[in-house]
Scaffold this active site. Structure first.
Site, PDB file in Angstrom:
ATOM      1  N   ARG A  48      30.335  51.353  43.361  1.00 13.07           N
ATOM      2  CA  ARG A  48      30.039  49.791  43.265  1.00 13.07           C
ATOM      3  C   ARG A  48      28.659  49.051  43.880  1.00 13.07           C
ATOM      4  O   ARG A  48      28.065  49.283  45.098  1.00 13.07           O
ATOM      5  CB  ARG A  48      30.893  48.677  43.517  1.00 13.07           C
ATOM      6  CG  ARG A  48      30.101  47.185  43.172  1.00 13.07           C
ATOM      7  CD  ARG A  48      32.109  46.382  43.570  1.00 13.07           C
ATOM      8  NE  ARG A  48      32.263  45.909  42.653  1.00 13.07           N
ATOM      9  CZ  ARG A  48      33.357  45.087  42.174  1.00 13.07           C
ATOM     10  NH1 ARG A  48      33.135  44.073  43.463  1.00 13.07           N
ATOM     11  NH2 ARG A  48      33.856  45.269  41.424  1.00 13.07           N
TER      12      ARG A  48
ATOM     13  N   HIS B  99      30.235  47.365  34.000  1.00 14.48           N
ATOM     14  CA  HIS B  99      31.302  47.046  34.772  1.00 14.48           C
ATOM     15  C   HIS B  99      32.616  47.433  33.696  1.00 14.48           C
ATOM     16  O   HIS B  99      33.801  47.452  33.524  1.00 14.48           O
ATOM     17  CB  HIS B  99      32.020  46.038  34.765  1.00 14.48           C
ATOM     18  CG  HIS B  99      33.108  45.363  35.748  1.00 14.48           C
ATOM     19  ND1 HIS B  99      33.897  47.021  36.677  1.00 14.48           N
ATOM     20  CD2 HIS B  99      33.537  44.295  36.446  1.00 14.48           C
ATOM     21  CE1 HIS B  99      34.613  46.105  37.773  1.00 14.48           C
ATOM     22  NE2 HIS B  99      34.524  45.064  37.997  1.00 14.48           N
TER      23      HIS B  99
ATOM     24  N   GLN C  28      36.347  47.484  35.082  1.00 16.03           N
ATOM     25  CA  GLN C  28      37.316  46.388  34.357  1.00 16.03           C
ATOM     26  C   GLN C  28      37.627  46.922  32.641  1.00 16.03           C
ATOM     27  O   GLN C  28      39.106  45.877  33.370  1.00 16.03           O
ATOM     28  CB  GLN C  28      36.157  45.571  34.965  1.00 16.03           C
ATOM     29  CG  GLN C  28      36.584  44.096  34.261  1.00 16.03           C
ATOM     30  CD  GLN C  28      38.069  43.577  34.744  1.00 16.03           C
ATOM     31  OE1 GLN C  28      36.881  43.736  36.341  1.00 16.03           O
ATOM     32  NE2 GLN C  28      38.632  43.368  34.300  1.00 16.03           N
TER      33      GLN C  28
ATOM     34  N   ASP D  75      34.181  34.826  32.866  1.00 12.26           N
ATOM     35  CA  ASP D  75      33.685  35.900  34.058  1.00 12.26           C
ATOM     36  C   ASP D  75      33.199  34.042  35.353  1.00 12.26           C
ATOM     37  O   ASP D  75      32.789  33.587  34.335  1.00 12.26           O
ATOM     38  CB  ASP D  75      33.229  36.565  33.380  1.00 12.26           C
ATOM     39  CG  ASP D  75      32.199  37.371  35.172  1.00 12.26           C
ATOM     40  OD1 ASP D  75      32.856  37.464  36.136  1.00 12.26           O
ATOM     41  OD2 ASP D  75      31.924  38.828  34.893  1.00 12.26           O
TER      42      ASP D  75
ATOM     43  N   CYS E 210      38.104  38.885  34.316  1.00 14.41           N
ATOM     44  CA  CYS E 210      38.159  39.602  35.427  1.00 14.41           C
ATOM     45  C   CYS E 210      39.105  39.903  36.899  1.00 14.41           C
ATOM     46  O   CYS E 210      39.160  40.684  37.532  1.00 14.41           O
ATOM     47  CB  CYS E 210      37.050  40.469  35.435  1.00 14.41           C
ATOM     48  SG  CYS E 210      35.754  39.609  35.753  1.00 14.41           S
TER      49      CYS E 210
ATOM     50  N   ARG F  99      43.824  47.337  36.403  1.00 11.32           N
ATOM     51  CA  ARG F  99      42.678  47.239  37.510  1.00 11.32           C
ATOM     52  C   ARG F  99      43.146  48.850  37.631  1.00 11.32           C
ATOM     53  O   ARG F  99      42.420  50.316  37.729  1.00 11.32           O
ATOM     54  CB  ARG F  99      41.750  47.326  38.760  1.00 11.32           C
ATOM     55  CG  ARG F  99      41.472  45.412  37.773  1.00 11.32           C
ATOM     56  CD  ARG F  99      40.305  45.686  37.021  1.00 11.32           C
ATOM     57  NE  ARG F  99      39.919  47.083  37.291  1.00 11.32           N
ATOM     58  CZ  ARG F  99      38.295  46.785  38.288  1.00 11.32           C
ATOM     59  NH1 ARG F  99      38.065  45.370  38.332  1.00 11.32           N
ATOM     60  NH2 ARG F  99      37.503  47.836  38.624  1.00 11.32           N
TER      61      ARG F  99
END
Ligand code: CP
Ligand code: NVA
Length: 334
Positions: free
Chosen positions: A111, A138, A141, A234, A277, A316
């Site tokens: 990340r 991402h 996700q 988001d 998310c 996740r």
């Protein structure tokens, strides 16, 4: 017995385009099976003796813990390496770090900021590398998002997802690609200042065509969400963009997810869910600015029965586990 496509062995995930449409959907289905396996109390050894490096330049709750527990559940181990723990890109080039970690670990989840950095790691590590979020994408996700949508509707193809908010961020980009690959119609509702990259939208459009899905961009959220089965948002200010905060809060206030916007979908209650998310600004405790009380979603929507954000967060773990298992599991351990 859990089975998966052997073609997925050793595979990397830098962007969802690294998998064919069918492979992406197979990963989602594998995650559903792994979730049932865990719910049945099985902690197996599909990843026995596998070691995974977790390199994090940015903070994380879900991705870090999911990536760690997913391997531990199946008999392997994770090593968390924050940017202050290792020399990555400071005293040692990314290329050299990749070559070192590739000798020690069976896989690397990264990340960070630049997509280029995860691509460099992937190029030189010699072991599978997974993108746990960059400024651009991402993808892990979105596997969890697709899984959550499928759990709720029993299908993906033909549904409509409306993303409302910062239209050019990592989540919006990957969600658009994931929806097109899954045959889900996608609408991005965002101000003209935050429009998604037009080349990426064009690429997505082509991906959608082969699955009968469309991609549209709207500046009017009330128009864009009509007929949506999913409203997705988001944060308004992504990690690394803190200097934009003031202007973002002003730009995105009309894009807040509230009861009025949900009503504007016109979708029957049992055919609608809300996704985010996370982390989310949804109440006084988390408001982005004490003065403005800026929230991308109101608390009554966040806490509503149609909000599936905690299922999404749990997923996740199952989807990252599906990535690990498909890429690394030793058939002999079954
Ligand atoms: N959704 C997500 O990636 O959360 P974290 O930042 O907590 O990992
Ligand atoms: N767009 C957000 C996602 C957080 C999971 C960010 O990059 O901060």
């Amino acid at each position: 017995m859990i089975k998966w496509n052997p073609e997925l062995y050793g595979r990397f995930l830098l962007s969802l385009t690294d998998f064919t449409d069918a492979e992406m959907l197979e990963l989602v289905d594998l995650a559903v099976e792994l979730k049932a396996r865990r719910r049945a109390g099985i902690r197996g050894d599909l990843l026995s003796r596998r070691n995974i490096a977790l390199i994090f330049e940015k903070s994380s709750t879900r991705t870090r813990t999911s990536a760690s527990i997913a391997v531990r559940d199946e008999g392997g181990a994770a090593e968390y390496l924050s940017k202050s723990d290792i020399h990555l890109g400071v005293k040692e080039s990314v290329k050299d770090t990749a070559r070192v970690l590739g000798r020690t670990f069976d896989g690397i989840l990264f990340r960070g900021f630049s997509q280029e950095r995860v691509e460099t790691l992937a190029k030189y590590a010699g072991v599978p590398v997974w993108n746990g979020l960059t400024d651009t994408f991402h993808p892990t996700q979105i596997l969890a998002d697709l899984m959550t949508i499928k759990e709720n509707f029993g299908k993906l193809k033909g549904l409509k997802v409306a993303y409302v908010g910062d239209g050019r961020n990592n989540v919006a980009n990957s969600l658009m690609i994931g929806c097109m690959k899954a045959g889900v119609n996608f609408v991005n509702c965002t101000p003209k200042e935050l429009l998604p990259d037009s080349e990426l939208v064009e690429k997505a459009r082509v991906m959608g065509e082969r699955n009968g899905a469309t991609v549209e961009v709207f500046t009017d959220p009330h128009e864009g969400v009509k007929g949506a089965n999913v409203i997705y948002t988001d944060v308004w200010v992504s990690m690394g963009e803190e200097s934009e905060k003031e202007s973002r809060l002003k730009l995105l206030q009309p894009y807040q997810i509230n009861r009025n916007l949900v009503k504007a979908t016109g979708t029957p209650d049992d055919e609608f869910i809300f996704l985010h998310c996370l982390p989310a600004f949804h109440d006084k405790e988390t408001a982005m600015s004490a003065e403005s009380g800026a929230l991308e979603v109101t608390d009554d929507v966040f806490e509503a029965p149609f909000s599936k954000v905690f299922d999404e967060a749990e997923n996740r773990m199952h989807t990252i586990k599906a990535l690990y298992v498909s890429a690394l599991a030793d058939g002999a351990a079954l």
